[in-house]
Design a protein around this motif. Structure first.
Motif, PDB file in Angstrom:
ATOM      1  N   ASP A 196     -87.475  -0.470 -45.977  1.00  0.00           N
ATOM      2  CA  ASP A 196     -86.371  -1.238 -46.106  1.00  0.00           C
ATOM      3  C   ASP A 196     -85.060  -0.497 -46.422  1.00  0.00           C
ATOM      4  O   ASP A 196     -85.061  -0.464 -47.770  1.00  0.00           O
ATOM      5  CB  ASP A 196     -86.667  -2.522 -46.756  1.00  0.00           C
ATOM      6  N   VAL A 197     -84.121  -0.199 -45.607  1.00  0.00           N
ATOM      7  CA  VAL A 197     -82.961   0.242 -46.192  1.00  0.00           C
ATOM      8  C   VAL A 197     -82.042  -0.214 -46.982  1.00  0.00           C
ATOM      9  O   VAL A 197     -81.517   0.087 -47.693  1.00  0.00           O
ATOM     10  CB  VAL A 197     -82.354   1.122 -44.809  1.00  0.00           C
ATOM     11  N   ASP A 198     -82.326  -1.661 -47.007  1.00  0.00           N
ATOM     12  CA  ASP A 198     -81.399  -2.434 -47.726  1.00  0.00           C
ATOM     13  C   ASP A 198     -82.111  -3.087 -48.830  1.00  0.00           C
ATOM     14  O   ASP A 198     -81.470  -3.699 -49.783  1.00  0.00           O
ATOM     15  CB  ASP A 198     -80.859  -3.759 -47.083  1.00  0.00           C
ATOM     16  N   ALA A 199     -83.218  -2.727 -49.235  1.00  0.00           N
ATOM     17  CA  ALA A 199     -83.880  -3.033 -50.396  1.00  0.00           C
ATOM     18  C   ALA A 199     -83.536  -2.604 -51.533  1.00  0.00           C
ATOM     19  O   ALA A 199     -82.961  -1.444 -51.834  1.00  0.00           O
ATOM     20  CB  ALA A 199     -85.488  -2.665 -50.121  1.00  0.00           C
ATOM     21  N   ASP A 200     -83.492  -3.352 -52.612  1.00  0.00           N
ATOM     22  CA  ASP A 200     -83.273  -2.903 -54.139  1.00  0.00           C
ATOM     23  C   ASP A 200     -84.373  -2.170 -54.580  1.00  0.00           C
ATOM     24  O   ASP A 200     -85.172  -2.857 -55.265  1.00  0.00           O
ATOM     25  CB  ASP A 200     -82.732  -4.177 -54.968  1.00  0.00           C
ATOM     26  N   ALA A 201     -84.505  -0.866 -54.437  1.00  0.00           N
ATOM     27  CA  ALA A 201     -85.618   0.106 -54.927  1.00  0.00           C
ATOM     28  C   ALA A 201     -85.927  -0.131 -56.245  1.00  0.00           C
ATOM     29  O   ALA A 201     -87.175  -0.109 -56.882  1.00  0.00           O
ATOM     30  CB  ALA A 201     -85.398   1.391 -54.541  1.00  0.00           C
ATOM     31  N   GLU A 202     -84.862  -0.132 -57.259  1.00  0.00           N
ATOM     32  CA  GLU A 202     -84.919  -0.154 -58.646  1.00  0.00           C
ATOM     33  C   GLU A 202     -85.450  -1.405 -59.126  1.00  0.00           C
ATOM     34  O   GLU A 202     -86.721  -1.495 -59.890  1.00  0.00           O
ATOM     35  CB  GLU A 202     -83.634  -0.023 -59.221  1.00  0.00           C
ATOM     36  N   GLY A 205     -84.038   7.793 -47.366  1.00  0.00           N
ATOM     37  CA  GLY A 205     -83.269   8.146 -46.356  1.00  0.00           C
ATOM     38  C   GLY A 205     -83.555   9.533 -46.006  1.00  0.00           C
ATOM     39  O   GLY A 205     -84.920   9.939 -45.719  1.00  0.00           O
ATOM     40  N   ARG A 206     -82.568  10.349 -45.920  1.00  0.00           N
ATOM     41  CA  ARG A 206     -83.055  11.824 -45.379  1.00  0.00           C
ATOM     42  C   ARG A 206     -82.953  12.709 -46.645  1.00  0.00           C
ATOM     43  O   ARG A 206     -82.103  13.730 -46.679  1.00  0.00           O
ATOM     44  CB  ARG A 206     -82.077  12.565 -44.505  1.00  0.00           C
TER      45      ARG A 206
END
Length: 173
Positions: free
Chosen positions: A49-55, A112-113
């Motif tokens: 999920d590119v919009d997820a708050d990974a932290e 991402g990349r």
């Protein structure tokens, strides 16, 4: 010396246990219902999920792991990566999903990349990712326990589903 009096087979078994490393006390891997990656359901999932708050996701997973006495599996990759999507599909197989739920808190982190959320692997000593997926296994206190093996699944497409399950099981308690 006492060791000289032990039968050779006992000495050999003890040496194998000592050499087994982190997986010596691991839970047995589940038996995977498919023999080949070609048998995975398609289309393969897009797990990141590119919009997820990974932290926040990592912090929450560590909190759940402490309470549940589980490992944390940080899956660092991107939806562009075929090996990442293969790993995600294997993790969705019912027998693997049940195993993972019992032993791990899983967090998929979109990198991402290699330009997004890179502070997360850096926290564990990885300034650069060796490939995708990079998999970090943490103990319930957030310590990296698979150092040196983070890139083991970057070529997931060359492994069998059972080999992937075996690798995942090798890091459990």
């Amino acid at each position: 010396m006492i060791l000289r009096r032990l039968p050779a087979a006992v000495l050999a078994a003890g040496a194998m246990l000592l050499a087994a490393g982190p997986g010596a006390q691991a839970a047995p891997a589940p038996h995977v219902s498919i023999a080949s990656l070609k048998q995975l359901p398609t289309p393969l999932p897009y797990p990141y999920d590119v919009d997820a708050d990974a932290e926040a996701a990592v912090k929450a997973a560590l909190a759940r792991a402490r309470v549940g006495h589980k490992r944390v599996l940080l899956d660092l990759g991107g939806n562009w990566c075929a090996d990442c999507r293969i790993l995600a599909a294997v993790l969705q197989l019912p027998e693997i999903a049940a195993f993972m739920k019992a032993h791990y808190e899983v967090v998929t982190v979109d990198v991402g990349r290699y330009d997004r959320n890179m502070q997360i692997p850096a926290r564990y000593g990885l300034a650069r990712l060796p490939g995708a997926p990079t998999v970090l296994v943490l103990d319930e206190h957030g310590r990296l326990i698979n150092a040196g093996h983070e890139s083991a699944l970057t070529d997931a497409r060359s492994m069998t589903p059972q080999a992937l399950a075996d690798w995942l099981a090798s890091w459990t308690k």
